[in-house]
Scaffold this active site. Structure first.
Site, mmCIF file in Angstrom:
data_model
loop_
_atom_site.group_PDB
_atom_site.id
_atom_site.type_symbol
_atom_site.label_atom_id
_atom_site.label_comp_id
_atom_site.label_asym_id
_atom_site.label_seq_id
_atom_site.Cartn_x
_atom_site.Cartn_y
_atom_site.Cartn_z
ATOM 1 N N HIS A 174 40.099 33.737 75.393
ATOM 2 C CA HIS A 174 39.562 34.583 76.634
ATOM 3 C C HIS A 174 39.764 33.762 77.569
ATOM 4 O O HIS A 174 38.047 33.297 77.936
ATOM 5 C CB HIS A 174 38.713 35.780 76.717
ATOM 6 N N HIS A 225 42.375 38.943 85.290
ATOM 7 C CA HIS A 225 42.018 40.208 84.659
ATOM 8 C C HIS A 225 40.674 39.787 83.861
ATOM 9 O O HIS A 225 40.291 40.697 82.900
ATOM 10 C CB HIS A 225 43.111 40.712 83.690
ATOM 11 N N ASP A 226 40.696 38.867 83.196
ATOM 12 C CA ASP A 226 39.836 38.158 82.506
ATOM 13 C C ASP A 226 38.550 36.738 82.751
ATOM 14 O O ASP A 226 38.023 36.552 81.939
ATOM 15 C CB ASP A 226 40.219 37.633 81.378
ATOM 16 N N ASP A 246 49.135 42.082 77.985
ATOM 17 C CA ASP A 246 47.625 41.132 77.371
ATOM 18 C C ASP A 246 48.067 41.765 76.098
ATOM 19 O O ASP A 246 47.322 41.406 75.077
ATOM 20 C CB ASP A 246 46.707 43.056 78.264
#
Length: 674
Positions: free
Chosen positions: A407, A447-448, A565
């Site tokens: 991530h 998004h992360d 994702d």
């Protein structure tokens, strides 16, 4: 709008009461001796003569897929009349066939051989489902996609679409039994195919009136059902059904070996949100070790103070870096090696080497990819985005991604680029506005951000400050959003400065809804939403999918970022292997931390007890394949290459699973350093 009702005379006929004109359906069946017709009808009489349906009225504009009869619409595009899509219903003489499949049968007007591809578990009939009166295993309907490509007949598995199929079948049978004229309304012309009548008996007037009124009632019901929003309530039926099916599949998978049990536990705890009204799953999931009780007054006081501190400051936001470009912005946003041009030319492809891009951009893959995508789509000019401000934001965004194995900002660049390719599907190119496209790519990039390298469940179990702040609900996803938008508040980073207030609010809402959809526990709900939407359009006979409402558009965008994702298993095997090694290392580090804190080690997080090959086959079979299979149905004939790559990758891992459980290769400390 008030519901249409039949006239009083026909209502009397329908009820079988009132005067001598009453004629109920039992009388009709007796009068027509239908059992004789069913027994003696010839194959030719019961066969279906296919005719094209009338085009739907241009309520909204449409986008045509080249070589396909499948369209998606939005208010911004031009309308094209749909091509032929024929509807066939089982005649009374073929009731056995209909019963066997559980519904109506729609077929394209042309047929051709199709490339055989393994179907996901969603299409497997189950005796358990047959026993439940509210659940129907499968129905069958044609694809909403191209006739020329021979996409063939598809099984209908979502309950709402099966309901539509059944009602359309009832409507068609009513017309055949009573031999009344079909509706002249073009909206209803595609609901039944013309076929030879079952009889030539002239029915009494009151029977004809009753049949017409019944047909009108059915058309009204179908009108309401076909226009109902499939985003939530009706798709929750599919979500519940899919959970039951997945539980059953994983219980069998768990029985195959010890590693199968661990993989099954991991898939259930990660990709299935918990529903209070759902029965307990068949696989016994280990009880998470909870933190200290929060029932005492002292503990409550401590938690309250922690929550207050968390709310006063968004953790993870560090001092912003000053711009490093001095007003001159290089071609890709930052200075890169000359060799990067070859890889950047592949940004429109599925699976460019993002690791090589990161190396050649001196560890700025997220900046160069996002900058290039927005420039390629001419969004700088559309929204008057200052390139230097955007680069400043992207560099600071990268700075706020932690140095995790998986991530990290390379993963974010990969997701943003995958979003770009999914948006390029011919069926979607004119559907979304420029603002929606900008928000979608931005959502992929952020998004992360500031991901700690641990799962939501770990943060909850360890009483992490973020879990307290966000009340255990999509903890990481809410944090990513907070950090991303906090960075935008700095004037040096606000590349959206020239958007109107309304545009900024719309942009923010889209990004929030999309990033929250990256919570993996929402997987089954997202799959059910998408599957229900696709199948409802098939059964309705509509080769136009309307996306003129926000809920419809955001449903597709949420599916897209979830697809992006989970795209690793669909990429070339060399990239897939590298991503797999990275995520496993991150899981193992979490397992080490859980062991250190005295928490029960989460499934797949024990570095000494993991069978990589079997875990990837299970991940593909039960999570990735059903999702991409549904997406490919929506954008057909696009995405077929993605499914093919996914199948190849599955076979690659499947062929490497040890045959004997006692000789299964498990990852050890030595394996880690090889």
């Amino acid at each position: 709008m008030p519901r249409r009702r039949g006239s009083s005379s026909s209502s009397s006929a329908a009820g079988g009461s009132g005067g001598g004109g009453g004629f109920g359906f039992s009388s009709l069946r007796r009068e027509l001796h239908l059992h004789n017709f069913f027994r003696t009808s010839s194959p030719s009489a019961s066969s279906t003569s296919r005719t094209p349906p009338a085009a739907l009225p241009p309520r909204t504009s449409a986008v045509t897929i080249p070589g396909s009869n499948h369209k998606l619409t939005s208010s911004a595009s031009s309308y094209h009349p749909p091509r032929e899509l024929t509807v066939s219903t089982f005649s009374a003489g073929s009731a056995t066939a209909a019963d066997g499949l559980g519904g109506a049968h729609l077929t394209p007007s042309l047929s051709s051989s199709v490339h055989a591809r393994r179907e996901s578990f969603l299409y497997r009939a189950s005796d358990d489902l047959r026993e439940a009166s509210s659940l129907r295993p499968v129905s069958r309907a044609s694809s909403i996609a191209s006739n020329e490509h021979g996409h063939g007949d598809d099984l209908i598995v979502t309950p709402f679409a099966q309901l539509l199929a059944s009602l359309r079948n009832v409507r068609s049978n009513l017309i055949s039994i009573t031999n009344i004229q079909n509706s002249d309304d073009s909206r209803h012309a595609n609901r039944s195919a013309k076929r030879p009548p079952l009889h030539n008996i002239e029915l009494p007037d009151d029977v004809v009136h009753c049949a017409h009124d019944t047909l009108e009632e059915l058309d009204w019901c179908l009108d309401q059902l076909e226009t109902i929003q499939t985003h939530r309530s009706v798709s929750e039926m599919a979500s519940s059904k899919f959970r039951k099916m997945l539980n059953k599949e994983l219980s069998h998978f768990a029985e195959s070996s010890k590693s199968g049990t661990q993989v099954s536990k991991f898939l259930i705890t990660t990709y299935m949100d918990k529903e209070e009204d759902e029965p307990s799953i068949e696989i016994e999931v280990p009880t998470e070790v909870q933190g200290p009780s929060t029932s005492g007054p002292m503990t409550l006081s401590i938690l309250k103070k922690a929550q207050t501190a968390a709310m006063n400051k968004i953790s993870g936001v560090r001092k912003l870096r000053a711009p490093s470009h001095d007003g001159h912005v290089p071609e890709y946003g930052v200075n890169c090696a000359r060799e990067i041009a070859v890889h950047m030319q592949r940004l429109d492809d599925w699976g460019p080497d993002v690791f090589k891009i990161d190396e050649l951009s001196k560890n700025h893959s997220l900046t160069v990819v996002t900058f290039s995508l927005l420039r390629q789509r001419n969004l700088f000019k559309t929204f008057e985005i200052h390139q230097s401000t955007l680069v400043t934001y992207l560099l600071n965004l990268e700075h706020h991604y932690r140095n995790n194995h998986y991530h990290n900002f390379i993963h974010a660049a990969d997701v943003a680029q995958s979003m770009h390719v999914l948006l390029m599907s011919p069926v979607l190119t004119e559907v979304f506005t420029d603002l929606e496209v900008l928000a979608a790519i931005f959502a992929g990039a952020v998004h992360d951000v500031d991901h700690p390298g641990f799962t939501n469940q770990y943060l909850i179990n360890s009483n992490n400050e973020l879990a307290i702040m966000y009340n255990d609900e999509s903890v990481l996803e809410q944090h990513h959003l907070a950090v991303a938008f906090k960075l935008l508040q700095d004037s040096n980073c606000d590349f959206l400065a020239n958007l109107s207030r309304k545009q900024r609010l719309q942009f923010r809402k889209i990004v929030i809804d999309m990033v929250l959809a990256t919570d993996m526990s929402k997987h089954m709900s997202l799959l059910a939403d998408l599957k229900t939407m696709v199948e409802a359009k098939k059964v309705a006979g509509n080769n136009v999918i309307v996306l003129d409402k926000y809920n419809d558009k955001i449903q597709v965008l949420q599916s897209m970022i979830h697809l992006a994702d989970l795209s690793n298993p669909t990429k070339p095997i060399e990239l897939y292997q590298q991503w797999n090694q990275r995520i496993m290392e991150e899981y193992w580090r979490q397992g080490d931390k859980e062991k250190e804190l005295g928490l029960e080690i989460s499934p797949m997080c024990d570095r000494g007890n993991v069978t990589i090959e079997k875990s990837q086959v299970g991940f593909i079979d039960y999570i990735v394949h059903p999702l991409y299979e549904t997406w490919a149905d929506l954008v057909y004939p696009d995405a077929q290459n993605i499914l093919d790559q996914l199948e190849e990758n599955r076979e690659w891992y499947q062929s490497r699973i040890p045959e004997e459980p006692d000789t299964a290769r498990t990852v050890t400390e030595d394996d880690e350093h090889k």
